[in-house]
Design an enzyme around this catalytic site. Structure first.
Site, PDB file in Angstrom:
ATOM      1  NE  ARG A  46      20.004  18.200  -0.801  1.00  0.00           N
ATOM      2  CZ  ARG A  46      20.546  18.982   0.384  1.00  0.00           C
ATOM      3  NH1 ARG A  46      20.674  19.613   1.113  1.00  0.00           N
ATOM      4  NH2 ARG A  46      22.177  18.673   0.310  1.00  0.00           N
ATOM      5  CE1 TYR A  98      -4.017   8.210  -3.773  1.00  0.00           C
ATOM      6  CE2 TYR A  98      -1.704   9.081  -2.446  1.00  0.00           C
ATOM      7  CZ  TYR A  98      -2.221   8.335  -3.546  1.00  0.00           C
ATOM      8  OH  TYR A  98      -1.363   7.553  -4.366  1.00  0.00           O
ATOM      9  CG  ASP A 170      -4.903  16.763  -0.342  1.00  0.00           C
ATOM     10  OD1 ASP A 170      -4.834  17.675  -1.516  1.00  0.00           O
ATOM     11  OD2 ASP A 170      -4.243  15.310  -0.497  1.00  0.00           O
ATOM     12  CE  LYS A 195      -3.129  12.460  -8.025  1.00  0.00           C
ATOM     13  NZ  LYS A 195      -2.216  12.147  -7.941  1.00  0.00           N
TER      14      LYS A 195
HETATM   15  C1  LIG Z   1      -5.999  14.209  -3.081  1.00  0.00           C
HETATM   16  C2  LIG Z   1      -4.636  13.502  -3.688  1.00  0.00           C
HETATM   17  N1  LIG Z   1      -3.690  13.623  -2.780  1.00  0.00           N
HETATM   18  C3  LIG Z   1      -2.537  13.255  -2.674  1.00  0.00           C
HETATM   19  C4  LIG Z   1      -2.073  12.444  -3.399  1.00  0.00           C
HETATM   20  C5  LIG Z   1      -0.782  12.250  -3.476  1.00  0.00           C
HETATM   21  O1  LIG Z   1       0.435  12.487  -4.702  1.00  0.00           O
HETATM   22  P1  LIG Z   1       1.082  11.884  -5.813  1.00  0.00           P
HETATM   23  O2  LIG Z   1       0.911  11.041  -6.366  1.00  0.00           O
HETATM   24  O3  LIG Z   1       1.897  13.446  -6.438  1.00  0.00           O
HETATM   25  O4  LIG Z   1       2.153  11.427  -4.444  1.00  0.00           O
HETATM   26  C6  LIG Z   1      -3.310  12.053  -4.281  1.00  0.00           C
HETATM   27  C7  LIG Z   1      -2.132  11.439  -5.494  1.00  0.00           C
HETATM   28  O5  LIG Z   1      -3.408  10.851  -5.764  1.00  0.00           O
HETATM   29  C8  LIG Z   1      -4.236  12.371  -4.563  1.00  0.00           C
HETATM   30  O6  LIG Z   1      -5.082  12.231  -5.248  1.00  0.00           O
END
Ligand SMILES: Cc1ncc(COP(=O)(O)O)c(C=O)c1O
Length: 386
Positions: A46, A98, A170, A195
């Site tokens: 961890r 998101y 992000d 992604k």
């Molecule tokens: C722009 C963006 N940020 C964060 C996330 C969250 O990521 P995760 O699904 O890996 O938890 C996503 C998921 O679709 C996303 O598209």
């Protein structure tokens, strides 16, 4: 070393024991100590493990950071940043973000006494007006999801720092191939590794990258204390994904630009959101901030022409054959979805519409297939829906 060379070699040295060109996957949860003083490089997985650390090392080198941390998902990474906050603290965030991030901020953190203000972060003055003495974090997403809005990262960094707050970005949609927010003044970069970094729809993961080593250590302490770390198999797959990241992102973005141009000239398409189009409000900024590559996400609205545009949009996403109807993005296969009911269904509907994410919006994640096949697939789906 150039970006592409770093992606293949940094953190990925051959195994000294066997000479294996690909570092082995270390599945161990615990590590034998030379003595009881806990002085070895690894003690418990961890806290750190060789396979996870190899991916972190490569990613830090690609984002220009001093430290990267890999998590079990993108949301786990975002949640770790949120744990820097205390009751009474305030976050300024964007309106084009998101849906899961919106839910974490507005449904979870507010319950723990953190205040959240959502503003259109493409307008730096709106961000400036929203900061308060209690603001500790400005959270932006550029390009935004799903409207592909472009936020000026350097301007937001100045505003956040003047207010004594951190700027987190992000950068899931841009990846370090296109934008490196730390170089523009951001304190923390967040990626959903699910992604583009993984790139093949076969893992869940997230990552944070910091330039400042002390901030990286604080986040590592929180990550270890709370435990949502990336496992060894996902770490291996992410390391493998990084080796082709630049090739994939550039090829997917080139196809996305052609798809966006084709959609823009389609008589049954009312509006196309893609920062690579000259008419996009963030085009000039994107040309500087994204190194002239605009990403592989496109969203659009079908022209209602007297009909119900939501019904029509639903028919389009249900009719494509190569674009698969699914949430997520950034992989080799193209995906299509309706944000209002899928990726952004966790928004409060009124808040979502107020942010401009209309019910009939269609979002595309453009993959690695041939442009002609993707275009023909969309053309047939739009025709039969009209
Ligand atoms: C722009 C963006 N940020 C964060 C996330 C969250 O990521 P995760 O699904 O890996 O938890 C996503 C998921 O679709 C996303 O598209």
């Amino acid at each position: 070393m150039r970006f592409r060379t770093r992606a293949i070699h940094v953190g990925q040295e051959p195994d000294p024991a066997s000479g294996a060109i690909v570092p082995p996957v270390h599945v161990a949860s615990t590590f034998v100590q030379p003595d009881a003083s806990m002085t070895a490089a690894y003690d418990y997985a961890r806290t750190g493990s060789p396979t996870r650390n190899a991916f972190e090392h490569t990613l830090a080198a690609l984002d220009g950071g001093s430290r990267a941390l890999a998590f079990a998902s993108g949301m786990a990474a975002t949640h770790c940043v949120a744990q820097l906050l205390a009751p009474g603290d305030h976050i300024v965030t964007g309106t084009d973000i998101y849906g899961g991030t919106w839910r974490l901020f507005n449904r979870v953190l507010t319950g723990h006494g953190v205040a959240v203000t959502a503003v259109d972060t493409t307008d730096p003055d709106a961000v400036r007006r929203a900061v308060r003495p209690a603001t500790r974090l400005v959270w932006i997403e550029s390009p935004g999801n799903p409207l592909l809005s472009i936020t000026d990262i350097a301007a937001c960094a100045e505003i956040a720092h003047a207010a004594g707050a951190l700027l987190a970005c992000d950068a899931t949609l841009s990846t370090p191939v296109i934008t490196r927010p730390l170089e523009l003044g951001a304190d923390i970069v967040m990626h959903s590794a699910t992604k583009y970094l993984g790139g093949h729809s076969d893992l869940l993961g997230g990552a944070l990258v910091t330039a400042d080593a002390e901030l990286g250590s604080r986040l590592h302490w929180l990550q270890n204390a709370t435990g949502a770390v990336m496992g060894p198999w996902e770490s291996f797959l992410c390391s493998r994904g990084l080796k082709t990241l630049e090739l994939r992102v550039l090829a997917q973005a080139a196809t996305a630009l052609r798809i966006a141009e084709w959609l823009r000239s389609h008589p049954l398409v009312r509006r196309v959101h893609y920062p690579g189009l000259a008419g996009h409000p963030g085009h000039a900024l994107a040309s500087r901030q994204m190194n002239g590559v605009y990403g592989a996400m496109v969203s659009f609205e079908i022209a209602a022409a007297g009909g119900d545009d939501v019904v029509r949009a639903r028919r389009v996403v249900e009719a494509t054959r190569i674009f698969r109807l699914a949430v997520s993005l950034g992989a080799v296969e193209s995906l299509i979805e309706l944000p209002a009911v899928m990726s952004h269904g966790s928004y409060d509907p009124e808040a979502r519409r107020a942010c401009g994410i209309v019910d009939g919006l269609v979002r595309l994640s453009v993959g690695l297939e041939a442009f002609e096949d993707l275009r023909d697939d969309l053309a047939a789906a739009i025709d039969q829906a009209s």
